[in-house]
Design a protein around this motif. Sequence first.
Motif, PDB file in Angstrom:
ATOM      1  N   UNK A  57      98.254  58.856 -19.372  1.00  0.00           N
ATOM      2  CA  UNK A  57      98.098  58.779 -17.925  1.00  0.00           C
ATOM      3  C   UNK A  57      99.211  57.982 -17.280  1.00  0.00           C
ATOM      4  N   UNK A  58      99.611  56.880 -17.917  1.00  0.00           N
ATOM      5  CA  UNK A  58     100.689  56.057 -17.381  1.00  0.00           C
ATOM      6  C   UNK A  58     102.003  56.835 -17.355  1.00  0.00           C
ATOM      7  N   UNK A  59     102.264  57.594 -18.432  1.00  0.00           N
ATOM      8  CA  UNK A  59     103.484  58.409 -18.452  1.00  0.00           C
ATOM      9  C   UNK A  59     103.462  59.429 -17.323  1.00  0.00           C
ATOM     10  N   UNK A  60     102.292  60.034 -17.078  1.00  0.00           N
ATOM     11  CA  UNK A  60     102.177  60.987 -15.982  1.00  0.00           C
ATOM     12  C   UNK A  60     102.437  60.343 -14.634  1.00  0.00           C
ATOM     13  N   UNK A  61     101.925  59.120 -14.435  1.00  0.00           N
ATOM     14  CA  UNK A  61     102.138  58.405 -13.182  1.00  0.00           C
ATOM     15  C   UNK A  61     103.617  58.079 -13.009  1.00  0.00           C
ATOM     16  N   UNK A  62     104.246  57.590 -14.058  1.00  0.00           N
ATOM     17  CA  UNK A  62     105.660  57.230 -13.977  1.00  0.00           C
ATOM     18  C   UNK A  62     106.516  58.469 -13.727  1.00  0.00           C
ATOM     19  N   UNK A  63     106.147  59.575 -14.347  1.00  0.00           N
ATOM     20  CA  UNK A  63     106.901  60.798 -14.128  1.00  0.00           C
ATOM     21  C   UNK A  63     106.802  61.294 -12.705  1.00  0.00           C
ATOM     22  N   UNK A  64     105.643  61.165 -12.090  1.00  0.00           N
ATOM     23  CA  UNK A  64     105.430  61.715 -10.755  1.00  0.00           C
ATOM     24  C   UNK A  64     105.724  60.776  -9.618  1.00  0.00           C
ATOM     25  N   UNK A  65     105.986  59.513  -9.883  1.00  0.00           N
ATOM     26  CA  UNK A  65     106.212  58.547  -8.803  1.00  0.00           C
ATOM     27  C   UNK A  65     107.630  58.674  -8.263  1.00  0.00           C
ATOM     28  N   UNK A  66     107.967  57.846  -7.306  1.00  0.00           N
ATOM     29  CA  UNK A  66     109.285  57.936  -6.700  1.00  0.00           C
ATOM     30  C   UNK A  66     110.253  56.860  -7.128  1.00  0.00           C
ATOM     31  N   UNK A  67     109.873  56.017  -8.054  1.00  0.00           N
ATOM     32  CA  UNK A  67     110.757  54.935  -8.483  1.00  0.00           C
ATOM     33  C   UNK A  67     112.007  55.495  -9.147  1.00  0.00           C
ATOM     34  N   UNK A  68     113.177  54.952  -8.833  1.00  0.00           N
ATOM     35  CA  UNK A  68     114.417  55.490  -9.403  1.00  0.00           C
ATOM     36  C   UNK A  68     114.447  55.375 -10.921  1.00  0.00           C
ATOM     37  N   UNK A  69     115.228  56.241 -11.527  1.00  0.00           N
ATOM     38  CA  UNK A  69     115.288  56.290 -12.973  1.00  0.00           C
ATOM     39  C   UNK A  69     115.695  54.973 -13.603  1.00  0.00           C
ATOM     40  N   UNK A  70     116.598  54.255 -12.982  1.00  0.00           N
ATOM     41  CA  UNK A  70     117.076  53.018 -13.591  1.00  0.00           C
ATOM     42  C   UNK A  70     115.954  51.998 -13.791  1.00  0.00           C
ATOM     43  N   UNK A  71     114.855  52.116 -13.027  1.00  0.00           N
ATOM     44  CA  UNK A  71     113.750  51.177 -13.168  1.00  0.00           C
ATOM     45  C   UNK A  71     112.744  51.599 -14.223  1.00  0.00           C
ATOM     46  N   UNK A  72     112.679  52.882 -14.562  1.00  0.00           N
ATOM     47  CA  UNK A  72     111.609  53.347 -15.450  1.00  0.00           C
ATOM     48  C   UNK A  72     112.103  53.941 -16.757  1.00  0.00           C
ATOM     49  N   UNK A  73     113.336  54.434 -16.809  1.00  0.00           N
ATOM     50  CA  UNK A  73     113.807  55.081 -18.033  1.00  0.00           C
ATOM     51  C   UNK A  73     113.813  54.143 -19.240  1.00  0.00           C
ATOM     52  N   UNK A  74     114.227  52.885 -19.095  1.00  0.00           N
ATOM     53  CA  UNK A  74     114.190  52.022 -20.280  1.00  0.00           C
ATOM     54  C   UNK A  74     112.797  51.898 -20.890  1.00  0.00           C
ATOM     55  N   UNK A  75     111.776  51.765 -20.053  1.00  0.00           N
ATOM     56  CA  UNK A  75     110.408  51.630 -20.571  1.00  0.00           C
ATOM     57  C   UNK A  75     109.944  52.928 -21.226  1.00  0.00           C
ATOM     58  N   UNK A  76     110.282  54.073 -20.645  1.00  0.00           N
ATOM     59  CA  UNK A  76     109.893  55.355 -21.224  1.00  0.00           C
ATOM     60  C   UNK A  76     110.595  55.584 -22.564  1.00  0.00           C
TER      61      UNK A  76
END
Length: 661
Positions: free
Chosen positions: A130-149
């Motif tokens: 569910x968290x991956x789905x939220x991160x994928x669909x949100x608007x936060x720029x890639x630089x903020x979320x790609x490292x965690x993914x």
Amino acid sequence: MWVGLDGVGWAGLEHNYGSAEDVPGLLRRCAGADPGDARGAADGLLNLLFHQGGWVCSAASAALPFLLRLAAAPEVTCRRTVMRLVGRLASEAEEVPERFLDAGWRAAWDRALPEVLGLLGDPEAWVRRGAAGVVGGCGSPGELVLPSLLERWEVEEDPATRLDVILALGQAVLRQPAGGRAHDVLDLCRGLLDAPEPQVRLAAVHALAASEPDLPGQRLELLLEAVRDPGVELWRHTAAMDGGVRGVQRRTAALLSGPGAGFALGLLDDHPAEEQRTGALVQAAGLLGEWCSPVSVLLPRVAARLNDPACEVRFRAAELLACLGPAAAAHADEVAALLGDEAARSTRKQETVGEAAVWALARMNDARCLPGLIELVGASGGRRSGFASHSTGYPATAGWHHAVLPSLGEVLGGLADHVERLLPVVCEQLGTSTDQQVVKRFCQVLAGWGPAAEAAVPVLLGLLEDDRHWDAAALALAGIGPAGSGARERLLGRAGEKGADAELAAWSYWKVGGGPEPVLEALERASGEGGIPRPCLSRLAGLGPHGARFADRLRAMTTDADLWARVGAAHALWAVTGDTQTAVPALVTVLRGLEEGDYLPVMLPAVRHLAQIGPAAWPAARLLHAVPRQDRRLRVSGAWRGFTQDDEIRAAVDELLAVCG
């Protein structure tokens, strides 16, 4: 968990149903010990804060941190619903226009993002998905979320969660600034195209499709292998793709643009799983509903499914052949073999395969539909029928098809060549039914059949005496014409009254052979000092030169902003005066865009009126000369009506081009 909850001015915030003062109580109940009550509270929040989307309310921004605390708490029994709500809000915030986004949402989301990313490491796999789905669909720029993914990808062992992480990487890498890890993500996904697991390969295509739009078409075999593999069931456990096998088929088909039939053909290959075979027909119908060119290649494969062991597959095959109508007539014998098939779908209407066969043969104008149709009409209001009780519209959705049956009246309306055999049962229903809607629908059918329905006149004369049904009977008599002359006296009596009833009676009186003065007087009363009401325009056109007194008002309405009024006025003006210099340009203005494939229902009568006008309509013919070659269907509706809309407008354009040489 509730630090700061009471400090929020909830009463001053709003959700879908008004004041948000009820939100804190629902939040607290979500953490309660009673699982049923907690689930009910979470469902309540989903309804209040999201409902059907379209905006992000102020209460959602305020509730976000508390929702995430609930999602992170293992003891909360309704975490799934809470996660779903957070995901929908985050995704909707990127879809809605800025004016529908609460001013506090973006700041609230930025503060909440670290907690969302933290859920990627939750002990529960479904929370991580569910968290991956939220991160994928949100608007936060890639630089903020790609490292965690990427970090989650390196350690994730759950197969379904790995799929969600791949899809989230593909979505997040597109959001700028993507940061220094963007190349790592793209390299990873490209490498996964050769992974040993078919579903991982499929996920990689989905992840790369937005940045490499030609990739899905280049990897068609990969897509089909994965979608048809038993392992496709793994997607049922993901957060990103709902709907099981058919959901994966639909989402994968959406990666492929244009009329190419390769994916649908591959799906239509035989498969032991009923859901696969059903889904294959869904995808074929979606493609055929949007494009004309795949008909020749897909039609034999669709027809082959008429012998499928599964009821749903047989029904969908027959229903799709009905949509194609005359184009599928070569398979009429195979369809006719299903007329006695009483297997019923598991839908609310419980339509049978045999009913779909009746509809398909009717669309092919094949007389073998008549016995079943006569039986169905004779039982109107009696035994269960899978045909719709009234006319129903469905939206046109790319790649999707609503497999439904029309109303019996809509089926009958297309069978004017078989009036002689159908008329007795229709008259029987009109003579015995006390249901106003049933009488109205069958009278509309008679009106559409026109003079061929002459034998129904005695029944209609009887209905004319009944205050409940006289208006339906008058409409039918108007359609039948002079054969209904025996109704003149009764219609003239009603024409002397006031209101819309008088106008209908006067119109019917004229159509059955009476004089024009009563209807002219009724139209004058209806028009008053202003413009002519839109419903009156077609009747005025039917008066021909008798309606010339209305010419100036009609001419003024040929520039009306209401396109239906403009078309009606232009047609009536031509009919009463022969003025093509005003009427033709007015009708042509309504058709702008059709040459590019933009269709509106008002265009059909406009084209038909221009064809009536004849060679003087050459500007319209010049505008629309390329329409017959357009591959995309001309429609605004979904289901079967989208096909008939396309058939009708193309036939009308063909007629226009023919009369204009």
